[in-house]
Design an enzyme around this catalytic site. Structure first.
Site, mmCIF file in Angstrom:
data_model
loop_
_atom_site.group_PDB
_atom_site.id
_atom_site.type_symbol
_atom_site.label_atom_id
_atom_site.label_comp_id
_atom_site.label_asym_id
_atom_site.label_seq_id
_atom_site.Cartn_x
_atom_site.Cartn_y
_atom_site.Cartn_z
ATOM 1 C CG HIS A 43 41.537 38.429 -14.487
ATOM 2 N ND1 HIS A 43 40.447 37.651 -14.577
ATOM 3 C CD2 HIS A 43 41.118 39.117 -15.217
ATOM 4 C CE1 HIS A 43 39.998 37.912 -15.498
ATOM 5 N NE2 HIS A 43 40.200 39.010 -16.103
ATOM 6 C CB SER A 74 52.694 36.776 16.215
ATOM 7 O OG SER A 74 53.145 35.423 16.594
ATOM 8 C CE LYS A 104 52.751 37.619 10.734
ATOM 9 N NZ LYS A 104 52.195 36.250 10.889
ATOM 10 C CD GLU A 139 43.962 38.470 9.815
ATOM 11 O OE1 GLU A 139 44.031 37.446 9.704
ATOM 12 O OE2 GLU A 139 44.615 39.252 10.339
#
Ligand code: ARG
Length: 482
Positions: free
Chosen positions: A166, A287, A293, A300
């Protein structure tokens, strides 16, 4: 005079004999597949050469005609591979482009190649040869990814990692054990591909348009020449069957689903909140606005691309749904999905084969995370059970201890013996052995468990599995001898 008239038609198409007006420009473009099916040219030429050899064997072609056809096709093959071949949309597809070029090159003899076959068995043959090759290549990269996982697991067999259920800290595990979970998933994908390959590796050639042919063809011979296990059984089924494409797409979808899960974990683990791993800069991007970043774009994108592959599976299923026998032009729509899904799967696997060896673990952060969240609570319960308490009562005692520890803002192992023993007088000084993370791992010492000793044993077995993979032989359908 008559001979000259026979091969005149108003459309210049190979099938133009019965037509009295040329095709609409739009229809020509709409029905053509050559812009994409030219990718099959190698297989189309291999299939044609096998077909011609068979025709010569059964004396439908002379040896001289065969030589001319084979030489012509080989010249066309090298023209295409050098980028010198002119593909024509008027000639619709890869099959008619090559056949027409052959006749231009060697004259009338070229027109004999299509004796006893149809584009329907021709395209089915091409796709089977293509998918067979791609399965072999995918299995090779998949094996590389699995080898990288095994090496990683061996290195990190004793590295403590918070196991989750979980997405809440559950029990400590070996990080190597976690990597071997990925090994298992990909191993099943490999086996599914190997099994799918058996149903791919059958020759539809000779089924012709749908009913077979009147020539004394030798289907075993063409099957053998093309490395197929055997000819298919039923001509109607053979020209319409794309189950093997759908099955392959389903297998690839499950593989991509596994990669999407792996990617999701990598994305989480690289975030500052987890900080479990570092992905080298070369696998990340920045970024344009936030200078600090470093984004895990590769995992992804793989996560995103899994949706694209599953989409192709759904397209292919819907393409086949409700089609009457036998061949229908709908099936031309199988190719773009098939090609894109193959390119996507190969790129994603390649990315993983490069990325896994480059992942660096932040062991302190992993261990610190495992030490929070009462990951050894089950171990304390097991300790009490071993001292004679029924498991349900032990569960209750530990629950109370955890609640007390939360009040004290401490972990179980931070509590003193006095504090712990207020919940059960079965608790002695030896309790601290089971409350450590390393002790918790070590105690799960059975096949499939997370004890480092077991992980190393699993690594040995995994290496043996990989070493036994020696490529595929053309085993019979339904056997696992490959
Ligand atoms: N381009 C077609 C396909 O991909 C080849 C077979 C065409 N057959 C036909 N009878 N029109 O399916």
């Amino acid at each position: 005079m008559k001979k000259h008239k026979d091969h005149q038609n108003k459309t210049s198409k190979l099938w133009g004999g019965r037509f009295t007006e040329p095709t609409e420009a739009f229809v020509q473009r709409f029905t053509a597949s050559v812009t994409f099916d030219q990718r099959l040219y190698q297989y189309d030429i291999d299939g044609s050469i096998a077909h011609a050899k068979m025709l010569a064997k059964v004396k439908v072609l002379t040896e001289d005609e065969l030589t001319q056809i084979v030489n012509g096709l080989e010249i066309i093959r090298s023209e295409i591979s050098r980028g010198e071949f002119k593909w024509s949309i008027e000639l619709e597809d890869v099959h008619m482009n090559i056949e027409s070029a052959l006749t231009n090159k060697i004259g009338e003899v070229g027109k004999k190649l299509h004796t006893g076959r149809s584009r329907n068995d021709q395209v089915a043959t091409d796709i089977r040869l293509f998918v067979r090759d791609e399965i072999d290549q995918i299995c090779e990269i998949l094996t590389k990814v699995q080898s990288a996982l095994v090496a990683f697991a061996e290195r990190e067999a004793a590295t403590i990692f918070p196991g989750f259920t979980h997405l809440q800290t559950a029990q400590p595990v070996s990080f190597g054990h976690h990597m071997l979970a990925w090994f298992e998933m990909l191993g099943r994908d490999y086996d599914r591909l190997a099994d799918c390959r058996k149903r791919v590796n059958l020759s539809p050639l000779g089924s012709a348009a749908l009913a077979g042919t009147t020539y004394p063809i030798d289907r075993e011979y063409t099957a053998e020449l093309l490395g197929f296990y055997s000819p298919t059984n039923n001509s109607l089924d053979s020209v319409s069957d794309r189950d093997f494409v759908i099955e392959f797409a389903a297998t690839a979808s499950l593989l991509m689903t596994h990669l999407s899960r792996f990617s999701e974990e990598l994305v989480l683990w690289t975030s500052l909140q987890f900080n479990f791993i570092d992905l080298p800069d070369r696998f990340c991007t920045g970024s344009s606005i936030m200078p600090q970043k470093k984004n895990p774009d590769v995992p992804e994108l793989i996560r995103g691309k899994s949706g694209r592959v599953v989409g192709h599976l759904v397209s292919l299923l819907n393409l086949m749904k409700s089609q009457p026998l036998a061949y229908n032009k709908d099936n031309q729509e199988d190719k773009e999905s098939l090609f894109d899904l193959i390119d996507t799967v190969k790129d994603c696997l390649f990315a993983y084969s490069e990325m896994i060896p480059a992942i660096r673990c932040n062991k302190e952060a992993m261990e610190e995370a495992a030490s929070k969240g009462f990951a050894t609570a089950t171990d304390l319960a097991d300790y009490l059970v071993k001292k004679g308490l029924p498991f349900r009562d032990a569960h209750e005692v530990v629950g109370k201890s955890v609640s007390y520890a939360i009040e004290q803002q401490a972990d179980l192992s931070d509590l003193s013996l006095e504090q712990l023993s207020q919940f059960s007088d079965l608790i002695d000084a030896d309790v601290f052995d089971v409350l450590t993370l390393a002790g918790s791992l070590k105690a799960r010492n059975h096949k499939g468990g997370t004890a480092p000793e077991q992980v190393l044993q699993a690594v040995t077995e995994a290496k043996a599995t990989l070493a036994n993979r020696s490529g595929f032989k053309n085993g019979p359908v339904g056997s696992f001898s490959a």
